[in-house]
Design a protein around this motif. Structure first.
Motif, PDB file in Angstrom:
ATOM      1  N   LEU A   1      -6.759   7.604  -0.389  1.00 48.00           N
ATOM      2  CA  LEU A   1      -6.781   8.452   0.847  1.00 48.00           C
ATOM      3  C   LEU A   1      -6.096   9.814   0.808  1.00 48.00           C
ATOM      4  N   GLY A   2      -5.584  10.051  -0.364  1.00 47.51           N
ATOM      5  CA  GLY A   2      -4.852  11.348  -0.640  1.00 47.51           C
ATOM      6  C   GLY A   2      -3.732  11.885   0.412  1.00 47.51           C
ATOM      7  N   ARG A   3      -3.009  10.614   0.879  1.00 49.52           N
ATOM      8  CA  ARG A   3      -1.878  10.985   1.730  1.00 49.52           C
ATOM      9  C   ARG A   3      -1.148   9.625   1.716  1.00 49.52           C
ATOM     10  N   LYS A   4       0.179   9.908   2.158  1.00 47.06           N
ATOM     11  CA  LYS A   4       0.961   8.748   2.444  1.00 47.06           C
ATOM     12  C   LYS A   4       0.507   7.911   3.813  1.00 47.06           C
TER      13      LYS A   4
ATOM     14  N   LYS B   1       2.450   5.411 -10.832  1.00 50.98           N
ATOM     15  CA  LYS B   1       3.854   6.180 -10.226  1.00 50.98           C
ATOM     16  C   LYS B   1       3.131   6.831  -8.967  1.00 50.98           C
ATOM     17  N   LEU B   2       2.193   6.322  -8.405  1.00 48.48           N
ATOM     18  CA  LEU B   2       1.819   6.826  -7.060  1.00 48.48           C
ATOM     19  C   LEU B   2       1.490   5.447  -6.064  1.00 48.48           C
ATOM     20  N   SER B   3       1.271   5.338  -4.786  1.00 49.69           N
ATOM     21  CA  SER B   3       1.015   4.425  -3.943  1.00 49.69           C
ATOM     22  C   SER B   3      -0.464   4.192  -3.908  1.00 49.69           C
ATOM     23  N   PRO B   4      -1.038   2.928  -3.724  1.00 49.68           N
ATOM     24  CA  PRO B   4      -2.515   2.892  -3.428  1.00 49.68           C
ATOM     25  C   PRO B   4      -3.179   3.561  -2.438  1.00 49.68           C
ATOM     26  N   CYS B   5      -2.486   4.072  -1.296  1.00 49.91           N
ATOM     27  CA  CYS B   5      -2.788   4.737  -0.071  1.00 49.91           C
ATOM     28  C   CYS B   5      -3.039   5.813  -0.601  1.00 49.91           C
TER      29      CYS B   5
ATOM     30  N   ARG C   1       0.640  -1.195   0.002  1.00 48.49           N
ATOM     31  CA  ARG C   1       0.070   0.083  -0.111  1.00 48.49           C
ATOM     32  C   ARG C   1       0.994   1.113  -0.028  1.00 48.49           C
ATOM     33  N   SER C   2       2.069   1.190   0.646  1.00 50.06           N
ATOM     34  CA  SER C   2       2.916   2.225   0.388  1.00 50.06           C
ATOM     35  C   SER C   2       3.873   2.557  -0.674  1.00 50.06           C
ATOM     36  N   SER C   3       4.099   1.352  -1.419  1.00 45.85           N
ATOM     37  CA  SER C   3       4.867   1.412  -2.611  1.00 45.85           C
ATOM     38  C   SER C   3       4.224   2.044  -3.545  1.00 45.85           C
ATOM     39  N   GLU C   4       5.307   2.885  -4.476  1.00 45.35           N
ATOM     40  CA  GLU C   4       5.039   3.629  -5.712  1.00 45.35           C
ATOM     41  C   GLU C   4       4.989   2.686  -6.722  1.00 45.35           C
TER      42      GLU C   4
END
Length: 161
Positions: free
Chosen positions: A20-23, A12-16, A4-7
């Motif tokens: 959620l719009g945040r890391k 080029k973005l994480s699933p989180c 969830r935190s990996s790009e």
């Protein structure tokens, strides 16, 4: 948590970030607390409304960026696939092998034949669909070109000499 935190390569973005719009808060954040420069969630109503507006704008920007990256990745993947993809074109009268999908249950798959034929192409329905026939008296079959392979041999009226 690592997933969830990996790009991701495509977005080029994480699933989180997408959801959620945040890391995501990692265990290290829980142990040592939030980063000193990180904004805390506002408590006041006006500030909360501003936070919601800011979050909606951020989510919209993140989704737009993800869509753009998905299109770029899709085009790149199609280009890579097309390099290795091959399409055999046949004409009426060509001899071909037909890939057999039916298997006998009691015999190992390795020992069963995978190709049957030769078949003669009797009609080209489209660029990838062909009508084939094993002999003049047999039923015809309509098959996709992926199930066919060119037969290099001598054929007389649909029979091998």
């Amino acid at each position: 948590m690592a997933y969830r935190s990996s790009e991701h390569e495509t977005t080029k973005l994480s699933p989180c970030m997408l959801m959620l719009g945040r890391k995501i808060e990692l265990p290290i954040d829980l142990i040592y607390g939030p980063h000193p420069q990180r904004d805390e969630f506002p408590i006041e109503t006006e500030a909360a409304n501003a936070y919601v507006q800011k979050l909606q704008t951020l989510m919209w920007d993140v989704q737009q960026k993800a869509r753009k990256n998905l299109i770029t990745a899709s085009n790149r993947q199609k280009r890579q696939y097309d390099l290795r993809a091959n399409q055999n074109s046949y004409k009426v009268g060509d001899s071909v092998w037909l890939n057999i999908l039916a298997r006998v249950k009691h015999i190992s798959q390795k020992l069963q034949k995978q190709w049957d034929g030769p078949y003669i192409i009797t009609e080209v329905i489209s660029d990838v669909i062909y009508r084939i026939q094993k002999s003049p008296n047999s039923k015809f079959q309509v098959v996709h070109h992926d199930k066919l392979k060119r037969f290099y041999g001598k054929v007389d009226n649909g029979f091998v000499n």
